[in-house]
Design an enzyme around this catalytic site. Structure first.
Site, PDB file in Angstrom:
ATOM      1  N   LYS A 126      15.666   1.987  84.818  1.00  0.00           N
ATOM      2  CA  LYS A 126      15.044   0.685  85.087  1.00  0.00           C
ATOM      3  C   LYS A 126      15.996  -0.408  84.635  1.00  0.00           C
ATOM      4  O   LYS A 126      16.791  -0.205  83.708  1.00  0.00           O
ATOM      5  CB  LYS A 126      13.734   0.558  84.308  1.00  0.00           C
ATOM      6  CG  LYS A 126      12.801  -0.505  84.851  1.00  0.00           C
ATOM      7  CD  LYS A 126      11.980   0.025  86.008  1.00  0.00           C
ATOM      8  CE  LYS A 126      11.124  -1.025  86.660  1.00  0.00           C
ATOM      9  NZ  LYS A 126      10.139  -0.443  87.588  1.00  0.00           N
ATOM     10  N   ASP A 166      11.077  -4.821  91.699  1.00  0.00           N
ATOM     11  CA  ASP A 166       9.954  -4.739  90.753  1.00  0.00           C
ATOM     12  C   ASP A 166       9.446  -6.180  90.641  1.00  0.00           C
ATOM     13  O   ASP A 166       9.746  -7.008  91.513  1.00  0.00           O
ATOM     14  CB  ASP A 166      10.393  -4.162  89.386  1.00  0.00           C
ATOM     15  CG  ASP A 166       9.213  -3.778  88.499  1.00  0.00           C
ATOM     16  OD1 ASP A 166       8.621  -2.716  88.733  1.00  0.00           O
ATOM     17  OD2 ASP A 166       8.853  -4.555  87.594  1.00  0.00           O
TER      18      ASP A 166
HETATM   19  P1  NDP Z   1       5.518  -9.075  92.288  1.00  0.00           P
HETATM   20  O1  NDP Z   1       6.514  -9.882  91.602  1.00  0.00           O
HETATM   21  O2  NDP Z   1       5.531  -8.985  93.776  1.00  0.00           O
HETATM   22  O3  NDP Z   1       4.042  -9.548  91.885  1.00  0.00           O
HETATM   23  C1  NDP Z   1       3.627  -9.534  90.561  1.00  0.00           C
HETATM   24  C2  NDP Z   1       2.212 -10.068  90.485  1.00  0.00           C
HETATM   25  O4  NDP Z   1       1.714  -9.867  89.169  1.00  0.00           O
HETATM   26  C3  NDP Z   1       2.138 -11.549  90.741  1.00  0.00           C
HETATM   27  O5  NDP Z   1       0.892 -11.881  91.270  1.00  0.00           O
HETATM   28  C4  NDP Z   1       2.315 -12.119  89.326  1.00  0.00           C
HETATM   29  O6  NDP Z   1       1.796 -13.416  89.171  1.00  0.00           O
HETATM   30  C5  NDP Z   1       1.531 -11.136  88.515  1.00  0.00           C
HETATM   31  N1  NDP Z   1       2.104 -11.077  87.157  1.00  0.00           N
HETATM   32  C6  NDP Z   1       3.367 -10.760  86.821  1.00  0.00           C
HETATM   33  N2  NDP Z   1       3.560 -10.846  85.498  1.00  0.00           N
HETATM   34  C7  NDP Z   1       2.376 -11.219  85.005  1.00  0.00           C
HETATM   35  C8  NDP Z   1       1.931 -11.476  83.694  1.00  0.00           C
HETATM   36  N3  NDP Z   1       2.755 -11.372  82.625  1.00  0.00           N
HETATM   37  N4  NDP Z   1       0.634 -11.821  83.534  1.00  0.00           N
HETATM   38  C9  NDP Z   1      -0.196 -11.933  84.612  1.00  0.00           C
HETATM   39  N5  NDP Z   1       0.183 -11.700  85.880  1.00  0.00           N
HETATM   40  C10 NDP Z   1       1.437 -11.359  86.070  1.00  0.00           C
HETATM   41  O7  NDP Z   1       5.605  -7.622  91.640  1.00  0.00           O
HETATM   42  P2  NDP Z   1       5.079  -6.225  92.195  1.00  0.00           P
HETATM   43  O8  NDP Z   1       3.827  -6.418  92.988  1.00  0.00           O
HETATM   44  O9  NDP Z   1       6.211  -5.530  92.807  1.00  0.00           O
HETATM   45  O10 NDP Z   1       4.749  -5.464  90.830  1.00  0.00           O
HETATM   46  C11 NDP Z   1       3.450  -5.481  90.245  1.00  0.00           C
HETATM   47  C12 NDP Z   1       3.323  -4.305  89.291  1.00  0.00           C
HETATM   48  O11 NDP Z   1       3.501  -3.078  90.014  1.00  0.00           O
HETATM   49  C13 NDP Z   1       4.363  -4.241  88.167  1.00  0.00           C
HETATM   50  O12 NDP Z   1       3.769  -3.650  87.038  1.00  0.00           O
HETATM   51  C14 NDP Z   1       5.431  -3.302  88.721  1.00  0.00           C
HETATM   52  O13 NDP Z   1       6.181  -2.703  87.698  1.00  0.00           O
HETATM   53  C15 NDP Z   1       4.536  -2.296  89.433  1.00  0.00           C
HETATM   54  N6  NDP Z   1       5.162  -1.491  90.467  1.00  0.00           N
HETATM   55  C16 NDP Z   1       5.832  -2.049  91.508  1.00  0.00           C
HETATM   56  C17 NDP Z   1       6.376  -1.271  92.503  1.00  0.00           C
HETATM   57  C18 NDP Z   1       7.058  -1.841  93.688  1.00  0.00           C
HETATM   58  O14 NDP Z   1       7.465  -1.066  94.563  1.00  0.00           O
HETATM   59  N7  NDP Z   1       7.190  -3.157  93.820  1.00  0.00           N
HETATM   60  C19 NDP Z   1       6.307   0.193  92.423  1.00  0.00           C
HETATM   61  C20 NDP Z   1       5.508   0.692  91.327  1.00  0.00           C
HETATM   62  C21 NDP Z   1       4.990  -0.139  90.383  1.00  0.00           C
HETATM   63  P3  NDP Z   1       2.804 -14.687  89.119  1.00  0.00           P
HETATM   64  O15 NDP Z   1       3.243 -14.903  90.531  1.00  0.00           O
HETATM   65  O16 NDP Z   1       1.989 -15.780  88.568  1.00  0.00           O
HETATM   66  O17 NDP Z   1       3.931 -14.283  88.205  1.00  0.00           O
HETATM   67  O1  2IT Z   2       8.000   0.966  89.143  1.00  0.00           O
HETATM   68  C1  2IT Z   2       8.471   1.431  90.205  1.00  0.00           C
HETATM   69  O2  2IT Z   2       8.299   2.597  90.535  1.00  0.00           O
HETATM   70  C2  2IT Z   2       9.225   0.506  91.063  1.00  0.00           C
HETATM   71  N1  2IT Z   2       9.333  -0.672  90.743  1.00  0.00           N
HETATM   72  C3  2IT Z   2       9.885   1.026  92.301  1.00  0.00           C
HETATM   73  C4  2IT Z   2      11.216   1.666  91.960  1.00  0.00           C
HETATM   74  C5  2IT Z   2      12.048   2.086  93.151  1.00  0.00           C
HETATM   75  O3  2IT Z   2      13.151   2.563  92.884  1.00  0.00           O
HETATM   76  O4  2IT Z   2      11.630   1.941  94.301  1.00  0.00           O
END
Ligand code: NDP
Ligand code: 2IT
Length: 445
Positions: A126, A166
């Site tokens: 990561k 992420d």
């Molecule tokens: P994005 O940046 O697209 O969206 C994040 C969302 O979560 C936004 O709505 C953001 O609000 C909110 N957020 C972020 N930080 C905080 C915080 N500290 N407190 C409250 N709300 C928060 O990210 P993703 O959708 O990609 O990721 C969301 C989660 O999913 C994370 O935990 C990530 O690690 C996990 N994840 C993502 C994957 C991927 O493929 N993208 C795969 C697997 C897991 P704001 O806009 O106000 O910051």
């Molecule tokens: O938390 C996760 O699994 C991700 N943010 C996606 C990682 C990836 O390599 O697609």
């Protein structure tokens, strides 16, 4: 926890002082793998657990860039290459002001087991930075991404370490990073995933984490003899994972009544209009409160945590770590929640997980439930190696097959080790077993 695992935990806390999210992630795993460790004394002798909790390599570097006012800014960059026993390091890059080593280590540690569950050959890693893309111009984001990659490029590669998105890292950031990698290495390779469709990206990668979550929860619903139809769903976040979880759940007949961002949440009892959320978030890079300007009957509440006070059948935390604590879990239970599927990484505290499980809530842990994103990243790597691309339907069908296989691994492993129905234990033990066996085969390294 056994005395042995307790002593490993004590060492982790002492050696990684102040990294509380990392401690929590390790504790969650160590709490559940005891039955496997007991059955495999060779793992203890070869110090598999002690080696697993120590990253193979941790990089921290300076990321200087110039903002639109001409001022020099200095951020800190990270890449933790945690474990390469079953494949090249693989995991996203988080850009958020809260990022420090402890966050990247918790995410990298989780990624080891998650990636093992996908059935695909990817190790765990990561990266990230305390850079905040919010409110920055495209030029500023580009300047940061180019500087970040100017250091990172020498440590990664398509057979070494393959970063992805992420929080805060989406298609725009991956594009700027890829451009800089290509320039510095003079190669066009699949070194990053989540790429644009015109230059090596995979169809369905954008949707994959959210869709995969819904495929996983679908199996939980089936095992409970029910389905999505008419279920009231609350989804936190409004980013990549939240949006596509909403899309798929709605298409299967659920009603998503609330979504959030870090400032607050919206409630639309008639069901959230996802096209409006996408317009605000994906196109305008706006705030979720803008939704109520367009849907007058909806309500906006300041402060994101209140979202868990909304009664629902299914809660899908899709924002960030520790967004549900013990009290919030108890409130969800009191209001009748029956299923929880973790889209975010480690969104529930240890107390929240205990509260859900003790109350008989069917709980789908992040490592399994959100693995569809990284699994589809591995499918992107596969297509890049073949210099070929699959259709959306082909990738989506593979994703469904993978999520089914992950669910089966979790349930079967839980049952085999006397923890029937405990998907947290099942996911941790199945992921651990695969990596531990590979580490045994490789000797002491
Ligand atoms: P994005 O940046 O697209 O969206 C994040 C969302 O979560 C936004 O709505 C953001 O609000 C909110 N957020 C972020 N930080 C905080 C915080 N500290 N407190 C409250 N709300 C928060 O990210 P993703 O959708 O990609 O990721 C969301 C989660 O999913 C994370 O935990 C990530 O690690 C996990 N994840 C993502 C994957 C991927 O493929 N993208 C795969 C697997 C897991 P704001 O806009 O106000 O910051
Ligand atoms: O938390 C996760 O699994 C991700 N943010 C996606 C990682 C990836 O390599 O697609």
């Amino acid at each position: 926890m056994s005395q042995y695992l307790d002593s490993v935990m004590e060492t982790v806390v002492a050696r990684n002082a102040g990294e509380k999210e990392f401690h929590q992630a390790v504790k969650e795993v160590l709490k559940t793998i005891e039955p496997v460790v007991e059955k495999h004394p060779e793992f203890i002798k070869e110090k598999i657990v002690e080696r697993l909790v120590e990253p193979e390599r941790q990089l921290m570097f300076r990321v200087p860039w110039v903002d639109d006012k001409g001022e020099v800014q200095v951020n800190r960059g990270f890449r933790v290459q945690f474990n390469s026993a079953i494949g090249p390091y693989k995991g996203g890059i988080r850009l958020h002001p809260s990022v420090y080593l402890g966050i990247i280590k918790f995410l990298g540690f989780e990624q080891i087991f998650k990636n093992a569950l996908t059935t695909l050959p990817i190790g765990g890693g990561k990266g990230g930075s305390d850079f905040d893309p919010k409110g920055k111009s495209d030029r500023e984001v580009m300047a940061f991404c180019q500087s970040f990659m100017t250091e990172l490029w020498r440590h990664i590669g398509p057979d070494t370490d393959v970063p992805a998105g992420d929080i805060g890292t989406g298609a725009r950031e991956i594009g700027y990073m890829f451009g800089q990698y290509k320039r510095l290495s003079n190669t066009f390779t699949g070194v990053l995933t989540g790429k644009g469709l015109e230059w090596g990206g995979s169809l369905a990668r954008t949707e994959a984490t959210g869709y995969g979550l819904i495929y996983y929860v679908t199996r939980m619903l089936q095992d409970a003899g029910t389905d999505w139809n008419g279920k009231k769903v609350v989804i936190s976040g409004s980013g990549n994972v939240a949006i596509y979880a909403n899309q798929k759940a709605t298409s299967l007949g659920a009603k998503v009544v609330a979504m959030s961002d870090s400032n607050g949440y919206i409630v639309d009892e008639g069901g959230i209009h996802l096209d409006i959320v996408r317009d605000i978030k994906e196109r305008r890079r706006g705030r979720i409160k803008e939704y109520v300007d367009e849907v007058k009957s909806a309500q906006y509440v300041e402060g994101c945590r209140g979202i868990w006070s909304i009664p629902c059948d299914i809660a899908l935390p899709c924002a960030t770590q520790n967004e549900i604590n013990g009290d919030e879990a108890a409130l969800l239970v009191k209001n009748g929640v029956q299923f929880v599927g973790e889209g975010a990484n480690m969104p529930s505290t240890l107390e929240a997980i205990d509260t859900f499980q003790n109350a008989g809530v069917f709980f789908g842990p992040a490592k399994a439930a959100n693995a569809g994103g990284v699994a589809t990243s591995a499918l992107e790597m596969c297509q890049n190696s073949m210099r070929y691309s699959w259709s959306f339907e082909e990738v989506d069908a593979k994703l469904q097959g993978i999520m089914n296989s992950i669910y089966d691994q979790c349930t079967r492993t839980a049952e085999a080790y006397g923890k029937k129905g405990d998907l947290v234990a099942g996911a941790n033990m199945a992921g651990f077993l695969k990596v531990a066996k590979a580490m045994m085969a490789h000797g002491i390294c």
